[in-house]
Design a protein around this motif. Structure first.
Motif, mmCIF file in Angstrom:
data_model
loop_
_atom_site.group_PDB
_atom_site.id
_atom_site.type_symbol
_atom_site.label_atom_id
_atom_site.label_comp_id
_atom_site.label_asym_id
_atom_site.label_seq_id
_atom_site.Cartn_x
_atom_site.Cartn_y
_atom_site.Cartn_z
ATOM 1 N N LYS A 65 38.155 -5.437 -20.687
ATOM 2 C CA LYS A 65 39.198 -5.870 -19.753
ATOM 3 C C LYS A 65 39.579 -4.697 -18.864
ATOM 4 O O LYS A 65 39.908 -3.620 -19.350
ATOM 5 N N VAL A 66 39.548 -4.917 -17.548
ATOM 6 C CA VAL A 66 39.871 -3.885 -16.565
ATOM 7 C C VAL A 66 41.201 -4.249 -15.923
ATOM 8 O O VAL A 66 41.345 -5.332 -15.358
ATOM 9 N N THR A 67 42.183 -3.365 -16.023
ATOM 10 C CA THR A 67 43.511 -3.611 -15.466
ATOM 11 C C THR A 67 43.959 -2.410 -14.643
ATOM 12 O O THR A 67 43.566 -1.275 -14.931
ATOM 13 N N PRO A 68 44.794 -2.637 -13.634
ATOM 14 C CA PRO A 68 45.255 -1.511 -12.807
ATOM 15 C C PRO A 68 46.181 -0.578 -13.567
ATOM 16 O O PRO A 68 46.963 -1.017 -14.418
ATOM 17 N N VAL A 69 46.092 0.695 -13.262
ATOM 18 C CA VAL A 69 46.945 1.686 -13.909
ATOM 19 C C VAL A 69 48.375 1.587 -13.393
ATOM 20 O O VAL A 69 49.337 1.684 -14.153
ATOM 21 N N THR A 70 48.518 1.383 -12.098
ATOM 22 C CA THR A 70 49.852 1.257 -11.494
ATOM 23 C C THR A 70 50.006 -0.148 -10.926
ATOM 24 O O THR A 70 49.090 -0.685 -10.297
ATOM 25 N N GLY A 71 51.165 -0.729 -11.153
ATOM 26 C CA GLY A 71 51.433 -2.062 -10.639
ATOM 27 C C GLY A 71 50.819 -3.145 -11.510
ATOM 28 O O GLY A 71 50.063 -2.883 -12.452
ATOM 29 N N THR A 229 45.192 -9.739 -11.620
ATOM 30 C CA THR A 229 45.914 -8.844 -12.543
ATOM 31 C C THR A 229 44.955 -8.168 -13.516
ATOM 32 O O THR A 229 45.302 -7.160 -14.116
ATOM 33 N N SER A 230 43.767 -8.760 -13.689
ATOM 34 C CA SER A 230 42.759 -8.124 -14.548
ATOM 35 C C SER A 230 41.383 -8.687 -14.218
ATOM 36 O O SER A 230 41.253 -9.793 -13.676
ATOM 37 N N LEU A 231 40.381 -7.909 -14.568
ATOM 38 C CA LEU A 231 38.986 -8.340 -14.459
ATOM 39 C C LEU A 231 38.409 -8.309 -15.866
ATOM 40 O O LEU A 231 38.413 -7.265 -16.524
ATOM 41 N N GLU A 232 37.932 -9.470 -16.322
ATOM 42 C CA GLU A 232 37.434 -9.577 -17.693
ATOM 43 C C GLU A 232 35.922 -9.737 -17.680
ATOM 44 O O GLU A 232 35.379 -10.509 -16.884
ATOM 45 N N LEU A 233 35.262 -9.005 -18.603
ATOM 46 C CA LEU A 233 33.805 -8.879 -18.543
ATOM 47 C C LEU A 233 33.161 -9.157 -19.893
ATOM 48 O O LEU A 233 33.749 -8.893 -20.945
ATOM 49 N N ARG A 234 31.946 -9.695 -19.840
ATOM 50 C CA ARG A 234 31.095 -9.802 -21.019
ATOM 51 C C ARG A 234 29.740 -9.208 -20.680
ATOM 52 O O ARG A 234 29.179 -9.472 -19.613
ATOM 53 N N LEU A 235 29.213 -8.392 -21.600
ATOM 54 C CA LEU A 235 27.945 -7.711 -21.360
ATOM 55 C C LEU A 235 26.773 -8.551 -21.844
ATOM 56 O O LEU A 235 26.930 -9.451 -22.686
ATOM 57 N N LYS A 236 25.620 -8.226 -21.327
ATOM 58 C CA LYS A 236 24.398 -8.908 -21.757
ATOM 59 C C LYS A 236 24.055 -8.493 -23.194
ATOM 60 O O LYS A 236 24.324 -7.350 -23.593
ATOM 61 N N PRO A 237 23.475 -9.398 -23.963
ATOM 62 C CA PRO A 237 23.079 -9.043 -25.337
ATOM 63 C C PRO A 237 22.112 -7.858 -25.327
ATOM 64 O O PRO A 237 21.223 -7.764 -24.484
ATOM 65 N N GLY A 238 22.318 -6.943 -26.270
ATOM 66 C CA GLY A 238 21.449 -5.773 -26.375
ATOM 67 C C GLY A 238 21.910 -4.585 -25.563
ATOM 68 O O GLY A 238 21.292 -3.514 -25.637
ATOM 69 N N SER A 239 22.985 -4.744 -24.786
ATOM 70 C CA SER A 239 23.488 -3.623 -23.987
ATOM 71 C C SER A 239 24.127 -2.574 -24.891
ATOM 72 O O SER A 239 24.722 -2.903 -25.920
ATOM 73 N N ASP A 240 24.014 -1.326 -24.481
ATOM 74 C CA ASP A 240 24.675 -0.236 -25.192
ATOM 75 C C ASP A 240 26.146 -0.246 -24.797
ATOM 76 O O ASP A 240 26.539 0.258 -23.745
ATOM 77 N N PHE A 241 26.976 -0.849 -25.670
ATOM 78 C CA PHE A 241 28.375 -1.092 -25.325
ATOM 79 C C PHE A 241 29.103 0.197 -24.967
ATOM 80 O O PHE A 241 29.793 0.272 -23.938
ATOM 81 N N ILE A 251 33.479 4.975 -13.236
ATOM 82 C CA ILE A 251 33.631 4.307 -11.936
ATOM 83 C C ILE A 251 35.112 4.065 -11.636
ATOM 84 O O ILE A 251 35.569 4.272 -10.508
ATOM 85 N N ALA A 252 35.858 3.627 -12.654
ATOM 86 C CA ALA A 252 37.269 3.298 -12.454
ATOM 87 C C ALA A 252 38.114 4.524 -12.162
ATOM 88 O O ALA A 252 39.132 4.444 -11.468
ATOM 89 N N GLY A 253 37.690 5.688 -12.673
ATOM 90 C CA GLY A 253 38.456 6.903 -12.473
ATOM 91 C C GLY A 253 39.850 6.767 -13.064
ATOM 92 O O GLY A 253 40.038 6.261 -14.167
ATOM 93 N N GLY A 254 40.854 7.176 -12.311
ATOM 94 C CA GLY A 254 42.236 7.038 -12.770
ATOM 95 C C GLY A 254 42.929 5.834 -12.192
ATOM 96 O O GLY A 254 44.151 5.700 -12.316
ATOM 97 N N LYS A 255 42.149 4.941 -11.589
ATOM 98 C CA LYS A 255 42.745 3.787 -10.907
ATOM 99 C C LYS A 255 42.896 2.580 -11.823
ATOM 100 O O LYS A 255 43.812 1.758 -11.641
ATOM 101 N N TYR A 256 41.964 2.437 -12.776
ATOM 102 C CA TYR A 256 41.979 1.269 -13.661
ATOM 103 C C TYR A 256 41.776 1.694 -15.111
ATOM 104 O O TYR A 256 41.071 2.663 -15.405
ATOM 105 N N TYR A 257 42.411 0.939 -16.009
ATOM 106 C CA TYR A 257 42.122 1.052 -17.439
ATOM 107 C C TYR A 257 40.914 0.202 -17.769
ATOM 108 O O TYR A 257 40.759 -0.905 -17.235
ATOM 109 N N VAL A 258 40.066 0.711 -18.644
ATOM 110 C CA VAL A 258 38.919 -0.062 -19.147
ATOM 111 C C VAL A 258 39.077 -0.116 -20.665
ATOM 112 O O VAL A 258 38.912 0.886 -21.351
ATOM 113 N N ARG A 259 39.400 -1.314 -21.183
ATOM 114 C CA ARG A 259 39.725 -1.444 -22.601
ATOM 115 C C ARG A 259 38.785 -2.432 -23.295
ATOM 116 O O ARG A 259 38.478 -3.501 -22.735
ATOM 117 N N ASP A 260 38.370 -2.093 -24.509
ATOM 118 C CA ASP A 260 37.621 -3.043 -25.325
ATOM 119 C C ASP A 260 38.601 -3.923 -26.102
ATOM 120 O O ASP A 260 39.816 -3.814 -25.939
#
Length: 408
Positions: A65-71, A229-241, A251-260
């Motif tokens: 789940k990718v969410t903004p750091v501010t706002g 408010t968020s971008l939700e993702l699912r990876l392809k099977p076999g991906s290195d999580f 890629i997100a830098g300090g702009k977005y949180y990337v949470r499992d």
């Protein structure tokens, strides 16, 4: 090293002139085994509850789940989000608009979390597996917006599985001022209709306060056109999580949180880890108490073997070698007790997993599971073994050296 171990093994298993020494040695071994078994079983039960709760969340929460750091929100066409979605390992990406609103149905009302998602949400999560009712999974049809409430929210509003009248949703306007002469003008009102199903995550956080609907409805209600408010993702099977997650964070830098999934429910799992740690600490104290029996049996053994010690000294044995004999005696008791305790603990865990011997009491039928869940983690077994060995070895080191100087 071999001679002290050989003699200590003979002392441990040979019959003593004072039968009480054999009994105390046996009690010492049993005490270590029981304490070790308690560690294995208790930590495995905590693991079982942890895995059970995690399985509930995974039916509703995305892998990432990718969410903004501010706002609260961010532009849906943000280049950073576009890069994340374009990664080759991403199989499904869903835009989400989520916020609080007031739901009213036939005189009843409740504060709810309106979660607007895209049509591919059922490909992102296992939402279809937790639906109950006679209808089908639908979020909209033409200009009609459907709302799928949690099962406990449906009880609060009194809708049942299929509500005949629409649920009225109210959200405060984002712009303008609230006029006390016309309070209703300060709210955006819309309606959600029933697709004939409810969802049942079996977690109050969702079941009691969430309504799932389409993203267009949520954007219209909360005035968030072109936003998420968020971008939700699912990876392809076999991906290195871990590797993909690290790349997304880069890629997100300090702009977005990337949470499992675990980070999305960080508070819940942190509490469970603290409870498990406290249980481990308390049981370790019990183990320390059990090791005092070893000290008693060793002191009695050293008194009985005074004549043997004199013989060994006459044969040229040093005080260090004689001390090591009794140290190995205590360590053998610790090792045998720990191995026996781990084996017995694993056996009890297997019996509980297979047959559910210990239930959850008289009201077990009202729980998700009827018996205590158990999950054995290899790293826990390693930690338990190291703990028992360390406690046992340390507990006998000083007493043996002290009694050796006094008695031998």
């Amino acid at each position: 090293m071999i001679l002290p171990l050989y003699i200590s093994r003979r002392y441990l298993f040979s019959k003593k002139s004072t039968h009480a020494i054999n009994i105390i040695s046996g009690i010492s071994m049993v005490g270590v085994a029981v304490a070790t078994m308690a560690l294995v079983v208790t930590l495995s039960v905590f693991n079982g509850f942890h895995d059970l709760v995690a399985s509930f969340f995974t039916t509703f929460d995305p892998q990432i789940k990718v969410t903004p750091v501010t706002g609260k929100d961010a532009p849906a066409d943000d280049p950073v989000l576009t890069r994340i979605k374009a990664l080759p390992q991403v199989e499904v990406a869903t835009e989400v608009v989520e916020d609080m609103a007031l739901a009213m149905y036939e005189g009843r009302q409740a504060m709810v979390n309106i979660m607007g998602v895209e049509d591919n949400f059922d490909s992102l999560t296992h939402i279809r597996e937790i639906l109950v009712g006679d209808g089908t999974y639908e979020l909209h049809a033409a200009d009609i917006s459907y709302g799928i409430p949690g099962i406990r929210l449906a009880e609060t509003l009194g809708t049942g599985f299929t509500y005949r009248n629409p649920i009225r949703i109210f959200a405060p306007r984002r712009e303008g001022q609230l006029s006390m002469t016309d309070v209703e003008d300060g709210f955006v009102e819309d309606e959600l209709y029933s697709p004939g199903v409810l969802f049942n995550v079996k977690q109050a956080k969702y079941d009691k306060g969430h309504i799932l609907t389409n993203i267009a409805f949520a954007r219209r209600l909360f005035d968030r056109q072109g936003m998420i408010t968020s971008l939700e993702l699912r990876l392809k099977p076999g991906s290195d999580f871990d590797a993909v997650k690290a790349e997304m964070k880069n890629i997100a830098g300090g702009k977005y949180y990337v949470r499992d999934r675990y980070e999305q429910q960080e508070d819940t799992f942190k509490i469970m880890k603290i409870e498990k740690l406290i249980a481990y600490v308390f049981l370790t104290f019990i183990l320390i108490v059990a090791c005092f029996n070893i000290i008693g049996s060793l002191s009695m053994l050293m008194i009985e073997k005074k004549n043997d010690v004199v013989t060994l000294r006459n044969l040229g044995a040093s005080d260090k070698l004689i001390t090591r004999i009794f140290l190995f005696e205590g360590r053998l008791i610790t090792v045998i007790g720990s191995v026996a305790g781990i084996a017995l603990g694993l056996l009890l865990c297997w019996l509980q997993q297979t047959y559910g011997i210990v239930g959850l009491g008289r009201s077990s039928g009202s729980f998700v599971v009827d018996a205590y869940p158990v999950s054995v983690h290899p790293d826990d077994i390693i930690v338990i073994f190291i703990t028992v060995i360390a406690v046992g070895f340390v507990s006998v080191w000083y007493p043996v050296r002290y009694f050796a100087k006094r008695l031998l």
